[in-house]
Design a protein around this motif. Structure first.
Motif, PDB file in Angstrom:
ATOM      1  N   GLU A 278      -3.712   4.937  -5.335  1.00 11.20           N
ATOM      2  CA  GLU A 278      -4.515   5.153  -4.177  1.00 11.20           C
ATOM      3  C   GLU A 278      -5.233   3.773  -3.648  1.00 11.20           C
ATOM      4  OE1 GLU A 278      -8.578   7.960  -3.641  1.00 11.20           O
ATOM      5  OE2 GLU A 278      -7.789   7.939  -5.381  1.00 11.20           O
ATOM      6  N   VAL A 279      -5.178   4.089  -2.406  1.00 13.37           N
ATOM      7  CA  VAL A 279      -5.700   2.871  -1.603  1.00 13.37           C
ATOM      8  C   VAL A 279      -7.087   3.466  -1.489  1.00 13.37           C
ATOM      9  CG1 VAL A 279      -5.850   1.490   0.508  1.00 13.37           C
ATOM     10  CG2 VAL A 279      -3.582   2.227  -0.351  1.00 13.37           C
TER      11      VAL A 279
ATOM     12  N   ILE B 295      -7.079  -1.075  -4.598  1.00 11.27           N
ATOM     13  CA  ILE B 295      -6.461   0.120  -4.888  1.00 11.27           C
ATOM     14  C   ILE B 295      -6.716   0.461  -6.346  1.00 11.27           C
ATOM     15  CG2 ILE B 295      -4.397  -0.668  -3.245  1.00 11.27           C
ATOM     16  CD1 ILE B 295      -3.002  -1.403  -6.044  1.00 11.27           C
TER      17      ILE B 295
ATOM     18  N   VAL C 259       2.192   1.659  -3.476  1.00 10.00           N
ATOM     19  CA  VAL C 259       0.867   2.336  -4.214  1.00 10.00           C
ATOM     20  C   VAL C 259       0.909   3.663  -4.211  1.00 10.00           C
ATOM     21  CG1 VAL C 259      -1.557   2.355  -4.552  1.00 10.00           C
ATOM     22  CG2 VAL C 259      -0.393   0.199  -4.230  1.00 10.00           C
ATOM     23  N   LYS C 260       0.884   4.207  -3.013  1.00 12.75           N
ATOM     24  CA  LYS C 260       0.769   5.736  -2.772  1.00 12.75           C
ATOM     25  C   LYS C 260       1.933   6.321  -3.292  1.00 12.75           C
ATOM     26  CE  LYS C 260      -2.097   5.229   1.487  1.00 12.75           C
ATOM     27  NZ  LYS C 260      -1.841   5.222   2.816  1.00 12.75           N
TER      28      LYS C 260
ATOM     29  N   MET D 299       0.909  -1.169   0.059  1.00 11.67           N
ATOM     30  CA  MET D 299       0.088  -0.075   0.014  1.00 11.67           C
ATOM     31  C   MET D 299       0.709   1.329  -0.143  1.00 11.67           C
ATOM     32  SD  MET D 299      -3.402  -0.922   2.247  1.00 11.67           S
ATOM     33  CE  MET D 299      -2.404  -1.051   3.718  1.00 11.67           C
TER      34      MET D 299
END
Length: 193
Positions: free
Chosen positions: A160-161, A177, A154-155, A151
């Protein structure tokens, strides 16, 4: 990259593929069931015959018959595709449709989640989204070693989560996500066994 004929902007999606015994017979069933052919069928010299379709509820998928047959079944490793989940506004109708198109011969219900099976093995899932105001779609799942670390990546990568892990959903082992272009993906910590 896919550019629609009408030049409208479309949101990116991951497109899973489903092995079918005969692409052309599947297309006939699909069109009779009010699905749509989006591209194809076409022969790919190194892959086989395939067609991009939209099912009767609008979920897109590629139906394929590989010239080499289905791959040998192996345990998905970290970073591999683990699972495909259909978000459907009409889960019973979707189950009936995919039972005819794919090689699903039974299902199992877990709360409101339907697990599609073939010869007793889990193959895909159908999530009931009939109470939501979202488009039917297939959402793939990637196996990850560490949800928290993934996560964070991802950011950092511009994604975006959308749904963080919580105990009510797969014992807190999944997150939803969107990637840096907006395509939805589920990430899951999963141990074989």
């Amino acid at each position: 990259q896919v550019t629609p004929a009408d030049k409208k902007k479309v949101k990116p999606v991951w497109l899973p593929s489903m092995s079918v015994p005969n692409v052309d017979k599947s297309v006939r069933y699909l069109t009779n069931a009010k699905g749509k052919v989006l591209k194809g069928p076409l022969n790919m010299p190194k892959r086989g015959r395939a067609v991009l379709v939209s099912d009767p509820h609008g979920a897109q998928i590629v139906l394929v018959r590989s010239k080499y047959g289905d791959p040998k079944e192996t345990t998905p490793q970290i970073g591999d595709w683990l699972w495909n989940e259909l978000w459907s506004n009409a889960p019973q109708e979707s189950y009936t449709f995919y039972s005819h198109i794919g090689a699903y011969d039974s299902h199992e219900m877990r709360d409101e989640y339907r697990i599609l099976k073939h010869k007793g093995k889990w193959r895909a899932g159908i999530r009931d989204i009939s109470k939501e105001k979202i488009q039917a779609r297939w959402v793939p799942t990637v196996r990850v070693a560490d949800l928290k670390e993934t996560m964070s990546k991802v950011k950092d990568s511009g994604g975006e989560v959308l749904v963080s892990p919580h105990e009510e959903l797969a014992d807190g082992n999944v997150a939803l996500i969107s990637d840096n272009r907006g395509a939805l993906v589920i990430i899951q910590y999963w141990e074989e066994g």
